[in-house]
Design a protein around this motif. Sequence first.
Motif, PDB file in Angstrom:
ATOM      1  N   LYS A 202     131.433  87.321 -47.250  1.00 32.64           N
ATOM      2  CA  LYS A 202     132.340  88.453 -47.083  1.00 32.64           C
ATOM      3  C   LYS A 202     131.528  89.616 -46.551  1.00 32.64           C
ATOM      4  CE  LYS A 202     135.354  87.315 -51.021  1.00 32.64           C
ATOM      5  NZ  LYS A 202     135.862  87.820 -52.334  1.00 32.64           N
ATOM      6  N   ALA A 203     132.069  90.324 -45.583  1.00 30.86           N
ATOM      7  CA  ALA A 203     131.343  91.463 -45.030  1.00 30.86           C
ATOM      8  C   ALA A 203     130.987  92.444 -46.138  1.00 30.86           C
ATOM      9  CB  ALA A 203     132.179  92.157 -43.959  1.00 30.86           C
ATOM     10  N   TYR A 204     129.795  93.033 -46.036  1.00 29.81           N
ATOM     11  CA  TYR A 204     129.311  93.923 -47.094  1.00 29.81           C
ATOM     12  C   TYR A 204     128.644  95.148 -46.469  1.00 29.81           C
ATOM     13  CZ  TYR A 204     127.174  95.463 -51.468  1.00 29.81           C
ATOM     14  OH  TYR A 204     126.807  96.189 -52.572  1.00 29.81           O
ATOM     15  N   ALA A 205     129.344  96.282 -46.536  1.00 29.37           N
ATOM     16  CA  ALA A 205     128.853  97.504 -45.916  1.00 29.37           C
ATOM     17  C   ALA A 205     127.568  98.014 -46.566  1.00 29.37           C
ATOM     18  CB  ALA A 205     129.931  98.588 -45.975  1.00 29.37           C
ATOM     19  N   ASP A 206     127.429  97.826 -47.871  1.00 30.38           N
ATOM     20  CA  ASP A 206     126.299  98.395 -48.601  1.00 30.38           C
ATOM     21  C   ASP A 206     125.141  97.423 -48.746  1.00 30.38           C
ATOM     22  OD1 ASP A 206     127.650 100.774 -48.868  1.00 30.38           O
ATOM     23  OD2 ASP A 206     128.399 100.353 -50.884  1.00 30.38           O
ATOM     24  N   TRP A 207     124.883  96.629 -47.711  1.00 28.16           N
ATOM     25  CA  TRP A 207     123.825  95.627 -47.791  1.00 28.16           C
ATOM     26  C   TRP A 207     122.443  96.248 -48.011  1.00 28.16           C
ATOM     27  CZ3 TRP A 207     119.958  95.852 -44.140  1.00 28.16           C
ATOM     28  CH2 TRP A 207     120.228  96.575 -42.969  1.00 28.16           C
ATOM     29  N   LYS A 208     122.283  97.521 -47.655  1.00 29.46           N
ATOM     30  CA  LYS A 208     120.977  98.172 -47.848  1.00 29.46           C
ATOM     31  C   LYS A 208     120.660  98.400 -49.329  1.00 29.46           C
ATOM     32  CE  LYS A 208     121.024 100.590 -43.394  1.00 29.46           C
ATOM     33  NZ  LYS A 208     121.058 101.914 -42.717  1.00 29.46           N
TER      34      LYS A 208
ATOM     35  N   GLU B 264     129.492 102.525 -39.969  1.00 38.09           N
ATOM     36  CA  GLU B 264     129.112 103.519 -40.974  1.00 38.09           C
ATOM     37  C   GLU B 264     130.044 104.718 -40.991  1.00 38.09           C
ATOM     38  OE1 GLU B 264     125.022 104.542 -40.511  1.00 38.09           O
ATOM     39  OE2 GLU B 264     124.306 102.554 -41.122  1.00 38.09           O
ATOM     40  N   GLU B 265     130.521 105.135 -39.829  1.00 38.69           N
ATOM     41  CA  GLU B 265     131.443 106.273 -39.786  1.00 38.69           C
ATOM     42  C   GLU B 265     132.774 105.914 -40.431  1.00 38.69           C
ATOM     43  OE1 GLU B 265     133.634 109.259 -36.587  1.00 38.69           O
ATOM     44  OE2 GLU B 265     131.956 108.001 -35.940  1.00 38.69           O
TER      45      GLU B 265
ATOM     46  N   ARG C 148     132.336 105.972 -44.206  1.00 35.04           N
ATOM     47  CA  ARG C 148     132.318 107.340 -44.738  1.00 35.04           C
ATOM     48  C   ARG C 148     133.724 107.914 -44.824  1.00 35.04           C
ATOM     49  NH1 ARG C 148     127.776 107.991 -41.341  1.00 35.04           N
ATOM     50  NH2 ARG C 148     129.054 109.017 -39.747  1.00 35.04           N
ATOM     51  N   ASN C 149     134.513 107.709 -43.776  1.00 34.19           N
ATOM     52  CA  ASN C 149     135.859 108.272 -43.755  1.00 34.19           C
ATOM     53  C   ASN C 149     136.753 107.647 -44.830  1.00 34.19           C
ATOM     54  OD1 ASN C 149     135.160 109.938 -41.637  1.00 34.19           O
ATOM     55  ND2 ASN C 149     135.953 108.565 -40.059  1.00 34.19           N
ATOM     56  N   LEU C 150     136.601 106.350 -45.043  1.00 35.73           N
ATOM     57  CA  LEU C 150     137.392 105.686 -46.082  1.00 35.73           C
ATOM     58  C   LEU C 150     136.992 106.169 -47.476  1.00 35.73           C
ATOM     59  CD1 LEU C 150     137.369 102.115 -44.531  1.00 35.73           C
ATOM     60  CD2 LEU C 150     139.424 103.472 -44.988  1.00 35.73           C
TER      61      LEU C 150
END
Length: 680
Positions: free
Chosen positions: A187-193, A613-614, A617-619
């Motif tokens: 599953k896609a994961y934005a916070d992989w860092k 990333e933008e 942030r907006n969500l």
Amino acid sequence: MSHDVVGPRAVLRSAAFLTAGALAVSVLAACSSDEERSKPVAAQDIAPASRTLVADGGVLRWAVDALPPTLNTFQADTGPATARVAGAVLPSMFRLDANGRPQANPDFLESAKVVSTEPKQVVLYRLNQRAVWSDGREIGADDFAAQWRALSGKDSAYWTARNAGYDRIEKVERGANNLEVKVTFNKAYADWKSLFSPLYPKDVMGTPGGFNDGARKTLKVTAGPFSLQKIDQKAGEVTLSRNPRWWGSPAKLSEIVLVAVPRDKRAAAVAAGTVDIADVDPEEAGRVKAAAGDKGSAQGAAAGGQRYVVRKSLEPAYTQLALNGSRGPLADERVRRAVARAINRTELAGLVLKPLGLPAVPVGSHLALSGQDAYADNSGALGDQDTDQAKALLSEAGWVSGGPVKEKKAAGPEPKKAGGSGEPKKAGGSGEPKKADGTGQGKNADRPGGSAREDGKGYPGKDPGDHSKKQGGMPGAYAPEGTAAPGGAAVKTFAKDGKALELKFVLPSGPGSQTLRTVGDRIASMLGKVGIRVTITKVPDDSYFKDHIASGDYDLALYSWPASAFPATDARPIYAKPVPAADGSLTIEQNYTRVGTDQVNQLFDEAIVTLDEEDERNLVRKADARIWAAAGSIPLYQRPQLTATRENVANAGAFGFQTPIYEDMGFLKKGAKPSASPSS
């Protein structure tokens, strides 16, 4: 959050409740990509100095609240000292800069980036080829794979406290060589860092036994500028020694000794010269200054002539007023919003921060702090302090100003009603999450999973004295003839169905929580001016959170949350909508206000899967605006961060957001001066 507070990466986090129609479209409008980035409200204060000015050698004695109960940061009983040890002796792929933004750590990474999004997200890590464990083995793909398996949640034999992100990984593979790590997500994961920081060796993560017990009291294999030398339970000390295998800039200090010193003993420890650096409460900071008879500056002296300075910043953690939406009048969103509109957040921030010389700026977001990418002031979704609007909301909810009340006869003395005068009667039983503004934890705290004590100077009310001998009868029952009434007409209490609108405000009673009590008294006074009765109940620190906040035995409370560089992951369990369990109870995760909506959940779910990333942030900002409108929690101010340090300690102090860089800490060479800093 102070670095004594359990951070959001070490604990679960939770949610809040709100209605859809409460928000104006303009509030939900996302900030444009060319919008100027916010800056931290207060700069860090660490006596920065180039490494050439720092002496080689020396032992830094650093106060901590307690010895680490475990050295495994992924276990439920991890504490602030655990995070401090891990930061000095273990790899982290990313660390936070002074703005609270994750940056790749060049000591361990040559690069890390998303190399594919279709059909699945793939992140490729290229490791620093010099990076090795203390036993000489290179850090590689097998360590990443072992940590993923341990934290994936698929094997219940591992006693893990959190799995966020690791449960989205499909596989971890070796790339062209063992220094390339390819991580594929199902599953896609934005916070992989946020992943693999810290990274433990496969010796710890490879088996349930190594994970559950092997890393609790020792770390046989490490990889950082320092290594774990010993834990002396009797002396209350953890000794970290310079790592001879460290490939980065050599540590300036020979040793760092973490010393267990309770908060209320730290001023004495500083005065005795037994510690070199210690986070302190405002009252203790005052005692540090007074130790040398120094009345005006931020400096004081200790035994042996060593001089100390109190370094000042703001923790990456904020204090909030929590409103329990699961019971009583506050189950009605209109009443919660009325409470929020009755409160002057700017005044409360000033009450805590101005006496310390820190910027008194109210926090405008639940999900980020000024300086972080996701920060935007969304408090407009709820509105500023407005007494008339507060009263109108109460009327809309069916409460009547001055309505009839069927008073109950008290069996004995009652706690004093706040919003009036005087200090309420002390009651029994409560603990604290991150104790609302204490350190932690807020400690942090801080905190759900730790303590977050708050510190600030108190402003106790004057003792009205005992007039019974002069007047006869009960104390305070009579006033001399001709005594003028307080200015303005008496405020009428709102009532409904014969019951006054009365809220139970639970506060901790310990010595480190004076700031919370001061803020609580002022909030109660503000609510009293609107016509809301508040009964303050003071409870023991050790039960404040467990017996009251977590159990829901409160209407109003103060506690703190740490800010996170990864709010889509870390803040969801704090603000997501509680879910009914099979037994009829409510699964709240860390949403102790019990307030949440499907829309907030949806926005978090969307934010966590976008790789833009933008967009993320907006969500997150939209989710925050809806959380504001629900009025389940009202952010007030960032907690003060005060650190007493020896005057010649460099690159350490009030860190603010930044991850400490342990190898640069040390003692200035004779005659050397640090760069200018806020408190120098």
